[in-house]
Enzyme design. Structure first.
Site, PDB file in Angstrom:
ATOM      1  N   LEU A 114      14.464 -13.882  -1.597  1.00  0.00           N
ATOM      2  CA  LEU A 114      13.411 -14.906  -1.594  1.00  0.00           C
ATOM      3  C   LEU A 114      12.633 -14.841  -2.916  1.00  0.00           C
ATOM      4  CD1 LEU A 114      11.786 -17.047   0.092  1.00  0.00           C
ATOM      5  CD2 LEU A 114      10.321 -15.166   0.846  1.00  0.00           C
ATOM      6  N   PRO A 117      10.874 -13.819 -10.343  1.00  0.00           N
ATOM      7  CA  PRO A 117       9.919 -13.261 -11.307  1.00  0.00           C
ATOM      8  C   PRO A 117       8.552 -13.968 -11.249  1.00  0.00           C
ATOM      9  CG  PRO A 117      12.074 -13.509 -12.333  1.00  0.00           C
ATOM     10  CD  PRO A 117      12.188 -14.108 -10.957  1.00  0.00           C
ATOM     11  N   GLY A 120       6.171 -14.790  -6.113  1.00  0.00           N
ATOM     12  CA  GLY A 120       6.083 -13.651  -5.191  1.00  0.00           C
ATOM     13  C   GLY A 120       5.327 -14.080  -3.947  1.00  0.00           C
ATOM     14  N   ILE A 146      15.196  -7.404  -5.381  1.00  0.00           N
ATOM     15  CA  ILE A 146      16.051  -7.512  -4.202  1.00  0.00           C
ATOM     16  C   ILE A 146      16.542  -6.127  -3.762  1.00  0.00           C
ATOM     17  CG2 ILE A 146      18.067  -8.649  -3.187  1.00  0.00           C
ATOM     18  CD1 ILE A 146      15.545 -10.452  -4.094  1.00  0.00           C
ATOM     19  N   THR A 147      16.082  -5.748  -2.574  1.00  0.00           N
ATOM     20  CA  THR A 147      16.440  -4.452  -2.008  1.00  0.00           C
ATOM     21  C   THR A 147      17.935  -4.408  -1.681  1.00  0.00           C
ATOM     22  OG1 THR A 147      14.229  -4.194  -1.097  1.00  0.00           O
ATOM     23  CG2 THR A 147      15.963  -2.837  -0.099  1.00  0.00           C
ATOM     24  N   ARG A 257      -0.897  28.292   6.693  1.00  0.00           N
ATOM     25  CA  ARG A 257      -1.706  28.558   5.501  1.00  0.00           C
ATOM     26  C   ARG A 257      -3.017  29.257   5.884  1.00  0.00           C
ATOM     27  NH1 ARG A 257      -1.832  29.564   0.153  1.00  0.00           N
ATOM     28  NH2 ARG A 257      -3.745  28.782  -0.816  1.00  0.00           N
ATOM     29  N   GLN A 268     -12.881  23.387  11.797  1.00  0.00           N
ATOM     30  CA  GLN A 268     -13.094  22.106  12.477  1.00  0.00           C
ATOM     31  C   GLN A 268     -12.895  20.916  11.524  1.00  0.00           C
ATOM     32  OE1 GLN A 268     -17.065  21.057  14.017  1.00  0.00           O
ATOM     33  NE2 GLN A 268     -16.114  20.928  16.029  1.00  0.00           N
ATOM     34  N   GLU A 353       7.446  -7.700   1.817  1.00  0.00           N
ATOM     35  CA  GLU A 353       7.443  -8.675   2.930  1.00  0.00           C
ATOM     36  C   GLU A 353       6.062  -9.317   3.068  1.00  0.00           C
ATOM     37  OE1 GLU A 353       9.847  -8.299   6.337  1.00  0.00           O
ATOM     38  OE2 GLU A 353      11.253  -6.934   5.361  1.00  0.00           O
TER      39      GLU A 353
HETATM   40  C1  LIG Z   1      10.421  -2.192  -4.034  1.00  0.00           C
HETATM   41  C2  LIG Z   1      10.365  -3.650  -3.697  1.00  0.00           C
HETATM   42  C3  LIG Z   1      11.335  -4.201  -2.880  1.00  0.00           C
HETATM   43  C4  LIG Z   1      11.309  -5.567  -2.570  1.00  0.00           C
HETATM   44  N1  LIG Z   1      12.329  -6.123  -1.830  1.00  0.00           N
HETATM   45  C5  LIG Z   1      12.411  -7.478  -1.721  1.00  0.00           C
HETATM   46  C6  LIG Z   1      13.574  -8.093  -1.145  1.00  0.00           C
HETATM   47  O1  LIG Z   1      14.507  -7.430  -0.694  1.00  0.00           O
HETATM   48  N2  LIG Z   1      13.639  -9.452  -1.120  1.00  0.00           N
HETATM   49  C7  LIG Z   1      12.646 -10.238  -1.611  1.00  0.00           C
HETATM   50  O2  LIG Z   1      12.773 -11.464  -1.557  1.00  0.00           O
HETATM   51  N3  LIG Z   1      11.522  -9.684  -2.164  1.00  0.00           N
HETATM   52  C8  LIG Z   1      11.397  -8.323  -2.237  1.00  0.00           C
HETATM   53  N4  LIG Z   1      10.284  -7.754  -2.822  1.00  0.00           N
HETATM   54  C9  LIG Z   1       9.248  -8.610  -3.377  1.00  0.00           C
HETATM   55  C10 LIG Z   1       7.908  -8.501  -2.658  1.00  0.00           C
HETATM   56  O3  LIG Z   1       7.969  -9.140  -1.419  1.00  0.00           O
HETATM   57  C11 LIG Z   1       6.849  -9.081  -3.618  1.00  0.00           C
HETATM   58  O4  LIG Z   1       6.674  -8.141  -4.651  1.00  0.00           O
HETATM   59  C12 LIG Z   1       5.539  -9.373  -2.912  1.00  0.00           C
HETATM   60  O5  LIG Z   1       5.687 -10.437  -2.018  1.00  0.00           O
HETATM   61  C13 LIG Z   1       4.408  -9.674  -3.892  1.00  0.00           C
HETATM   62  O6  LIG Z   1       4.797 -10.591  -4.865  1.00  0.00           O
HETATM   63  P1  LIG Z   1       4.482 -10.270  -6.410  1.00  0.00           P
HETATM   64  O7  LIG Z   1       5.024  -8.921  -6.690  1.00  0.00           O
HETATM   65  O8  LIG Z   1       4.993 -11.398  -7.227  1.00  0.00           O
HETATM   66  O9  LIG Z   1       2.912 -10.192  -6.510  1.00  0.00           O
HETATM   67  P2  LIG Z   1       1.894 -11.420  -6.749  1.00  0.00           P
HETATM   68  O10 LIG Z   1       2.205 -12.523  -5.801  1.00  0.00           O
HETATM   69  O11 LIG Z   1       1.859 -11.725  -8.204  1.00  0.00           O
HETATM   70  O12 LIG Z   1       0.526 -10.752  -6.322  1.00  0.00           O
HETATM   71  C14 LIG Z   1      -0.280  -9.940  -7.177  1.00  0.00           C
HETATM   72  C15 LIG Z   1      -1.564  -9.596  -6.421  1.00  0.00           C
HETATM   73  O13 LIG Z   1      -2.297 -10.791  -6.125  1.00  0.00           O
HETATM   74  C16 LIG Z   1      -2.552 -10.856  -4.741  1.00  0.00           C
HETATM   75  N5  LIG Z   1      -2.559 -12.257  -4.316  1.00  0.00           N
HETATM   76  C17 LIG Z   1      -1.628 -13.222  -4.587  1.00  0.00           C
HETATM   77  N6  LIG Z   1      -1.975 -14.370  -4.017  1.00  0.00           N
HETATM   78  C18 LIG Z   1      -3.139 -14.161  -3.361  1.00  0.00           C
HETATM   79  C19 LIG Z   1      -4.009 -14.975  -2.567  1.00  0.00           C
HETATM   80  N7  LIG Z   1      -3.730 -16.251  -2.296  1.00  0.00           N
HETATM   81  N8  LIG Z   1      -5.144 -14.402  -2.066  1.00  0.00           N
HETATM   82  C20 LIG Z   1      -5.429 -13.105  -2.296  1.00  0.00           C
HETATM   83  N9  LIG Z   1      -4.644 -12.277  -3.026  1.00  0.00           N
HETATM   84  C21 LIG Z   1      -3.515 -12.802  -3.553  1.00  0.00           C
HETATM   85  C22 LIG Z   1      -1.446 -10.058  -4.089  1.00  0.00           C
HETATM   86  O14 LIG Z   1      -1.805  -9.614  -2.796  1.00  0.00           O
HETATM   87  C23 LIG Z   1      -1.304  -8.909  -5.078  1.00  0.00           C
HETATM   88  O15 LIG Z   1      -2.271  -7.930  -4.815  1.00  0.00           O
HETATM   89  C24 LIG Z   1      10.263  -6.368  -3.087  1.00  0.00           C
HETATM   90  C25 LIG Z   1       9.281  -5.802  -3.903  1.00  0.00           C
HETATM   91  C26 LIG Z   1       9.333  -4.462  -4.226  1.00  0.00           C
HETATM   92  C27 LIG Z   1       8.290  -3.901  -5.157  1.00  0.00           C
END
Ligand SMILES: Cc1cc2nc3c(=O)[nH]c(=O)nc-3n(C[C@H](O)[C@H](O)[C@H](O)COP(=O)(O)OP(=O)(O)OC[C@H]3O[C@@H](n4cnc5c(N)ncnc54)[C@H](O)[C@@H]3O)c2cc1C
Length: 368
Positions: A114, A117, A120, A146-147, A257, A268, A353
């Site tokens: 899903l 770059p 997200g 992508i995991t 320990r 406590q 997720e």
């Molecule tokens: C190890 C790993 C495995 C993953 N595996 C998968 C996978 O298998 N498939 C897949 O599709 N994706 C996968 N992901 C992607 C993951 O779901 C995204 O990284 C996640 O959804 C956040 O998107 P972003 O990294 O672009 O962060 P951004 O969307 O850029 O967010 C940055 C920050 O802004 C905050 N933010 C953004 N919008 C808002 C809002 N409206 N209100 C308040 N705060 C907000 C976020 O909470 C975050 O703190 C994976 C990510 C990682 C790191």
């Protein structure tokens, strides 16, 4: 019985490799082999496709117990569900037969594509495109984070089929690793879950038959979101397992320990920390299991409950693992003990997720 069986297997065949898998940032092959040999790698697949037919609660218990030993390994059953659930929920009978059968057999894992770059939290802002060409669709784009990318044989890919309709112009497809034009980026160098490969997936003029579309054109985003309603509960389970592993380790350590002439468990201040940790874990467990029951029944408040379970359990996992490091003092801060790994692994459960901010948006929009 299921919990006992998975715990024994995880302690014997998965836990012994957890530190090395983390240290070497390598795929937990031993875990995949052990899970597959015991039909636990994709327990959710229905029996009609040769699967174990586990319900949502049983699936949660499997993931929780594997995560208690090794969080990276728990992404094998968890992501097999995440990747394949779009097909189970919305795919044609032919697609289900074609892809669930090898998944159940252990012949090929499933990943879920899903994120991108630049898309997200706002996943509907994706740019990957699928263009129709006769009886085929041609996919172009980059999926990020992508995991199990590169390890999985099968990929559920969400792509834009009608750019004028935003989320209603997104469709879902099954792409195979062997399809011409599919390639992968270098593994990401991560803080935690280092044994779980996370890579970009490149789609370069990937031409697939039209019957690989999951459900009708334009329903891909709805399927992707419906999938997350169910699978966020598996992330809650993963968080729960990590937290339980940290508590169990710390519980044993404080009895051994000694400081000031007695086991630190006699103080406590230490007992109250352990009590808080256990209380939070139990609250997270109740919320997660209740959400799993809702997932199985398809209750109307599943969206709220799944988001609540994931958000709460992951916050608990972060708190409990941080406290476990504290209970081990300086030793907890080193890689000679497992709790620092658990603390690093816990962090991802607050991010993927949907971040916990996004879970709060989901809950606010679906207040009970
Ligand atoms: C190890 C790993 C495995 C993953 N595996 C998968 C996978 O298998 N498939 C897949 O599709 N994706 C996968 N992901 C992607 C993951 O779901 C995204 O990284 C996640 O959804 C956040 O998107 P972003 O990294 O672009 O962060 P951004 O969307 O850029 O967010 C940055 C920050 O802004 C905050 N933010 C953004 N919008 C808002 C809002 N409206 N209100 C308040 N705060 C907000 C976020 O909470 C975050 O703190 C994976 C990510 C990682 C790191």
């Amino acid at each position: 019985m299921l919990r006992d069986a998975v715990r024994s297997l995880a302690e014997a065949k998965i836990a012994p490799y957890a530190a090395a898998v983390d240290e070497e940032a390598r795929f937990p092959q031993e875990a995949l082999d052990a899970l597959t040999a015991n039909d636990l790698h994709a327990v959710h697949v229905p029996e009609e496709y040769g699967g174990a037919g586990a319900d949502a609660l049983a699936t949660v218990i499997v993931i929780e117990e594997v995560a208690r030993a090794c969080a990276s390994s728990s992404l094998i059953p968890a992501v097999n569900k995440l990747g394949s659930l779009p097909v189970i929920l919305s795919g044609s009978e032919e697609l289900k037969k074609k892809y669930m059968t090898p998944l159940a057999k252990g012949d090929g894992m499933f990943s879920y594509c899903l994120s991108e770059p630049d898309a997200g939290s706002d996943a509907a802002g994706m740019k990957t495109k699928a263009v129709r060409d006769g009886d085929f669709w041609v996919l172009n784009g980059v999926k990020r984070w992508i995991t199990n990318a590169g390890v999985s044989e099968y990929y559920t890919v969400m792509a834009v089929t009608d750019p004028s309709k935003r989320s209603k112009g997104i469709s879902a497809f099954v792409v195979e690793k062997s399809d011409a034009g599919v390639s992968f980026g270098a593994p990401e160098k991560k803080l935690g879950i280092k044994g779980s490969p996370t890579r970009e997936v490149y789609l370069d003029n990937v031409r697939i038959p039209a019957d690989r579309m999951i459900g009708a054109e334009g329903t891909g985003f709805a399927t992707a979101m419906k999938t997350l309603d169910h699978t966020r509960i598996t992330i809650a389970a993963q968080a729960l397992g990590i937290a339980q592993g940290a508590l169990d380790y710390a519980k044993g350590y404080v009895k051994e320990r000694k400081q000031f002439g007695k086991p630190i468990a006699d103080f406590q201040g230490i007992q109250f920390m352990l009590a808080d940790m256990a209380m939070k874990i139990e609250a997270a467990r109740q919320l997660t299991y209740a959400a799993a029951a809702k997932s199985e029944r398809g209750d109307s408040d599943l969206t709220f409950q799944g988001a609540a379970a994931k958000c709460f359990a992951s916050d608990v996992a972060m708190e409990v693992t941080t406290d476990a490091v504290q209970l081990l003092g300086g030793y907890g801060y080193t890689r000679d003990y497992p709790v620092e790994r658990m603390m690093r692994d816990a962090k991802i459960t607050q991010i993927y997720e949907g971040t916990n901010q996004v879970q709060r948006i989901v809950m606010a929009r679906n207040l009970p």
